[in-house]
Write a protein that holds these residues in place. Structure first.
Motif, PDB file in Angstrom:
ATOM      1  N   SER A 128       0.845  -1.345   0.033  1.00 28.00           N
ATOM      2  CA  SER A 128       0.098  -0.193  -0.062  1.00 28.00           C
ATOM      3  C   SER A 128       0.844   1.066  -0.045  1.00 28.00           C
ATOM      4  N   GLY A 129       2.228   0.913   0.114  1.00 27.93           N
ATOM      5  CA  GLY A 129       3.188   2.095   0.192  1.00 27.93           C
ATOM      6  C   GLY A 129       3.350   2.759   1.753  1.00 27.93           C
ATOM      7  N   ALA A 130       2.573   2.091   2.886  1.00 30.16           N
ATOM      8  CA  ALA A 130       2.466   2.483   3.988  1.00 30.16           C
ATOM      9  C   ALA A 130       3.841   2.627   4.520  1.00 30.16           C
ATOM     10  N   ALA A 131       4.436   1.436   4.644  1.00 24.74           N
ATOM     11  CA  ALA A 131       5.579   1.175   5.451  1.00 24.74           C
ATOM     12  C   ALA A 131       6.421   0.370   4.759  1.00 24.74           C
ATOM     13  N   PHE A 132       7.887   0.474   4.542  1.00 23.24           N
ATOM     14  CA  PHE A 132       8.452  -0.362   3.811  1.00 23.24           C
ATOM     15  C   PHE A 132       8.769  -1.921   4.725  1.00 23.24           C
ATOM     16  N   TYR A 133       8.757  -2.814   4.037  1.00 20.76           N
ATOM     17  CA  TYR A 133       8.651  -4.122   4.643  1.00 20.76           C
ATOM     18  C   TYR A 133      10.316  -4.470   4.552  1.00 20.76           C
ATOM     19  N   TYR A 134      11.054  -4.398   5.295  1.00 19.99           N
ATOM     20  CA  TYR A 134      12.558  -5.053   5.178  1.00 19.99           C
ATOM     21  C   TYR A 134      12.496  -6.443   5.749  1.00 19.99           C
ATOM     22  N   GLN A 135      12.850  -7.092   4.565  1.00 26.31           N
ATOM     23  CA  GLN A 135      12.987  -8.703   4.895  1.00 26.31           C
ATOM     24  C   GLN A 135      14.565  -8.945   4.786  1.00 26.31           C
ATOM     25  N   GLN A 136      14.761 -10.358   5.191  1.00 28.05           N
ATOM     26  CA  GLN A 136      16.207 -10.866   4.889  1.00 28.05           C
ATOM     27  C   GLN A 136      16.551 -10.747   3.766  1.00 28.05           C
ATOM     28  N   SER A 137      15.791 -10.912   2.777  1.00 28.17           N
ATOM     29  CA  SER A 137      16.307 -10.633   1.330  1.00 28.17           C
ATOM     30  C   SER A 137      16.302  -9.363   0.777  1.00 28.17           C
ATOM     31  N   MET A 149      15.596 -15.029   9.761  1.00 29.22           N
ATOM     32  CA  MET A 149      15.251 -13.602  10.367  1.00 29.22           C
ATOM     33  C   MET A 149      13.857 -13.172   9.977  1.00 29.22           C
ATOM     34  N   PHE A 150      13.110 -12.722  10.965  1.00 31.85           N
ATOM     35  CA  PHE A 150      11.893 -11.993  10.748  1.00 31.85           C
ATOM     36  C   PHE A 150      12.180 -10.838  10.056  1.00 31.85           C
ATOM     37  N   GLY A 151      10.970 -10.407   9.475  1.00 28.27           N
ATOM     38  CA  GLY A 151      11.257  -9.039   8.731  1.00 28.27           C
ATOM     39  C   GLY A 151      10.395  -8.119   9.311  1.00 28.27           C
ATOM     40  N   VAL A 152      10.689  -6.619   9.122  1.00 31.64           N
ATOM     41  CA  VAL A 152      10.239  -5.824   9.857  1.00 31.64           C
ATOM     42  C   VAL A 152       9.726  -4.543   9.075  1.00 31.64           C
ATOM     43  N   CYS A 153       8.566  -3.731   9.349  1.00 29.07           N
ATOM     44  CA  CYS A 153       8.060  -2.604   8.613  1.00 29.07           C
ATOM     45  C   CYS A 153       8.622  -1.338   9.285  1.00 29.07           C
ATOM     46  N   VAL A 154       9.223  -0.341   8.496  1.00 27.48           N
ATOM     47  CA  VAL A 154       9.499   0.891   9.227  1.00 27.48           C
ATOM     48  C   VAL A 154       8.575   2.091   8.291  1.00 27.48           C
ATOM     49  N   HIS A 155       8.088   2.581   9.334  1.00 25.83           N
ATOM     50  CA  HIS A 155       7.086   3.846   8.840  1.00 25.83           C
ATOM     51  C   HIS A 155       8.045   4.995   8.768  1.00 25.83           C
ATOM     52  N   PRO A 156       7.752   5.718   7.549  1.00 22.58           N
ATOM     53  CA  PRO A 156       8.616   6.986   7.249  1.00 22.58           C
ATOM     54  C   PRO A 156       8.643   8.144   8.404  1.00 22.58           C
ATOM     55  N   ARG A 157       7.272   8.078   9.062  1.00 22.55           N
ATOM     56  CA  ARG A 157       7.323   9.355  10.065  1.00 22.55           C
ATOM     57  C   ARG A 157       7.515   8.488  11.627  1.00 22.55           C
ATOM     58  N   PHE A 158       6.861   7.212  11.953  1.00 22.75           N
ATOM     59  CA  PHE A 158       7.046   6.869  13.181  1.00 22.75           C
ATOM     60  C   PHE A 158       7.995   5.785  13.413  1.00 22.75           C
ATOM     61  N   CYS A 187      13.373   4.079   3.970  1.00 25.16           N
ATOM     62  CA  CYS A 187      13.974   5.003   5.042  1.00 25.16           C
ATOM     63  C   CYS A 187      15.308   4.407   5.449  1.00 25.16           C
ATOM     64  N   VAL A 188      15.437   2.853   5.273  1.00 24.61           N
ATOM     65  CA  VAL A 188      16.479   2.220   5.759  1.00 24.61           C
ATOM     66  C   VAL A 188      17.288   1.926   4.568  1.00 24.61           C
ATOM     67  N   PRO A 189      17.876   2.749   3.739  1.00 30.74           N
ATOM     68  CA  PRO A 189      18.697   2.359   2.501  1.00 30.74           C
ATOM     69  C   PRO A 189      19.955   1.490   2.638  1.00 30.74           C
ATOM     70  N   THR A 190      20.614   1.603   3.772  1.00 31.46           N
ATOM     71  CA  THR A 190      21.932   1.057   3.452  1.00 31.46           C
ATOM     72  C   THR A 190      21.918  -0.509   4.149  1.00 31.46           C
ATOM     73  N   ARG A 191      23.037  -1.090   3.619  1.00 28.90           N
ATOM     74  CA  ARG A 191      23.309  -2.725   4.102  1.00 28.90           C
ATOM     75  C   ARG A 191      23.364  -2.790   5.342  1.00 28.90           C
ATOM     76  N   GLU A 192      24.140  -1.711   6.143  1.00 25.33           N
ATOM     77  CA  GLU A 192      24.642  -1.593   7.485  1.00 25.33           C
ATOM     78  C   GLU A 192      23.407  -1.488   8.283  1.00 25.33           C
TER      79      GLU A 192
END
Ligand code: B12
Length: 266
Positions: A128-137, A149-158, A187-192
């Motif tokens: 939906s574009g609400a929050a990027f879902y960062y997954q292992q892949s 590793m379980f993935g996690v969404c990051v909201h651009p404001r919260f 919002c978390v673009p780097t590998r680190e």
């Protein structure tokens, strides 16, 4: 309003009018965007062009919806008080805004008879574009060998200070082919950064550091932190100290080990 006159804008607008003052956010998506990334057993049983809306709770939900809900209605029975509140808000909004409409409402905590979740909240938030879902892949050259590793969404404001609560599907509302799928802000673009995020979420989720992977505009209040840090049995006790539950009532005996280890999502 008849189904034929409903569209993405007016459905989202009406829901927003009802739910934003309660501390929720709503994001429209096309069922097909969600179904296209999932295997058949996890897909939604609706046509690809139907409209769905994912509902997130922001930090304000606790003070704007939950505490007033407890004040006015109190919680009934043994089910989780936050879940009861979210259900009340979502069903009231739907019946108020769309009387007589066919709306399928699914909550994050509901399971299908197959024991699979009724909807994958993080996938819905991402498409939906609400929050990027960062997954292992999403991590190149992974340092975790074979570990899942379980993935996690990051909201651009919260950042991580939010939860994904419900999915509403409007079976009779068609999303036109001109509607373009939004890309969630990365919002978390780097590998680190992504390694740090996934390690915090998987290994140290209790310290909540994953929630601050970006600088959030708002976090949970102290009262809300106290509530979500407590185990379910302690949550009833806290609610009682805040004056919300009658002292002599029969509260569930949630002292057994299994239940006090239970995780409720905040
Ligand atoms: C079961 C569950 C758990 C289980 C298992 C975790 C898991 N991820 O499987 C347990 C109990 C361990 C757990 C714990 C926690 N959880 Co939990 N959990 C859930 C729940 C109910 C279902 C998740 C699930 O089973 N997914 C199934 C797996 C297979 O899905 P998947 O890994 O995403 O794989 C799919 C995608 O990869 C997709 N896919 C494939 N290709 C592509 C491509 C793209 C682009 C996309 C988008 C998707 C996609 O296909 C796969 C399936 O075939 C969700 C709510 C929900 N209804 O979704 C919350 C949820 C994931 N949990 C959440 C949280 C916060 C937690 C905790 C921190 C607890 C807490 N109190 O807050 C802990 C910490 C996690 C940890 N370190 O252990 C939040 C995460 C919020 C966020 N920001 O992402 C959720 C969304 C709940 C919520 N209401 O917000 N949880």
């Amino acid at each position: 309003m008849a189904a034929a006159s409903l569209n993405v804008e007016n459905v989202t607008g009406l829901l927003q009018d009802c739910l934003s003052k309660l501390g929720f956010e709503v994001y429209p998506l096309k069922v097909g965007w969600y179904n296209s990334v999932l295997s058949p057993s996890l897909r939604l049983p609706f046509p690809d062009d139907s409209l769905a809306v994912v509902v997130l709770s922001t930090p304000a939900m606790f003070e704007q919806a939950f505490l007033p809900f407890m004040e006015q209605r109190g919680c009934q029975g043994l089910s989780d008080p936050i879940d009861q509140c979210v259900k009340h808000c979502a069903t009231s909004a739907v019946s108020q805004c769309f009387p007589g409409q066919n709306v399928d409402v699914r909550y994050d905590y509901e399971l299908l008879p197959s024991r699979k979740p009724k909807f994958l909240a993080q996938t819905a938030a991402h498409v939906s574009g609400a929050a990027f879902y960062y997954q292992q892949s999403d991590v190149t050259d992974q340092p975790w060998a074979e570990k899942k590793m379980f993935g996690v969404c990051v909201h651009p404001r919260f950042g991580g200070w939010f939860a994904i609560r419900a999915l509403l599907v409007f079976e009779d509302v068609v999303v036109g082919s001109e509607v373009v799928q939004p890309v969630p802000p990365d919002c978390v673009p780097t590998r680190e950064g992504r390694i740090q995020l996934l390690e915090s979420f998987n290994f140290h989720w209790q310290d909540w550091s994953y929630r601050n992977i970006i600088c959030p505009v708002q976090t949970y209040s102290q009262k809300q932190r106290d509530y979500f840090s407590a185990r379910p049995a302690e949550r009833f006790a806290l609610l009682r100290t805040w004056g919300f539950l009658p002292k002599e009532d029969h509260q569930p005996d949630i002292s057994s080990d299994a239940q006090s280890e239970m995780i409720t999502h905040g």
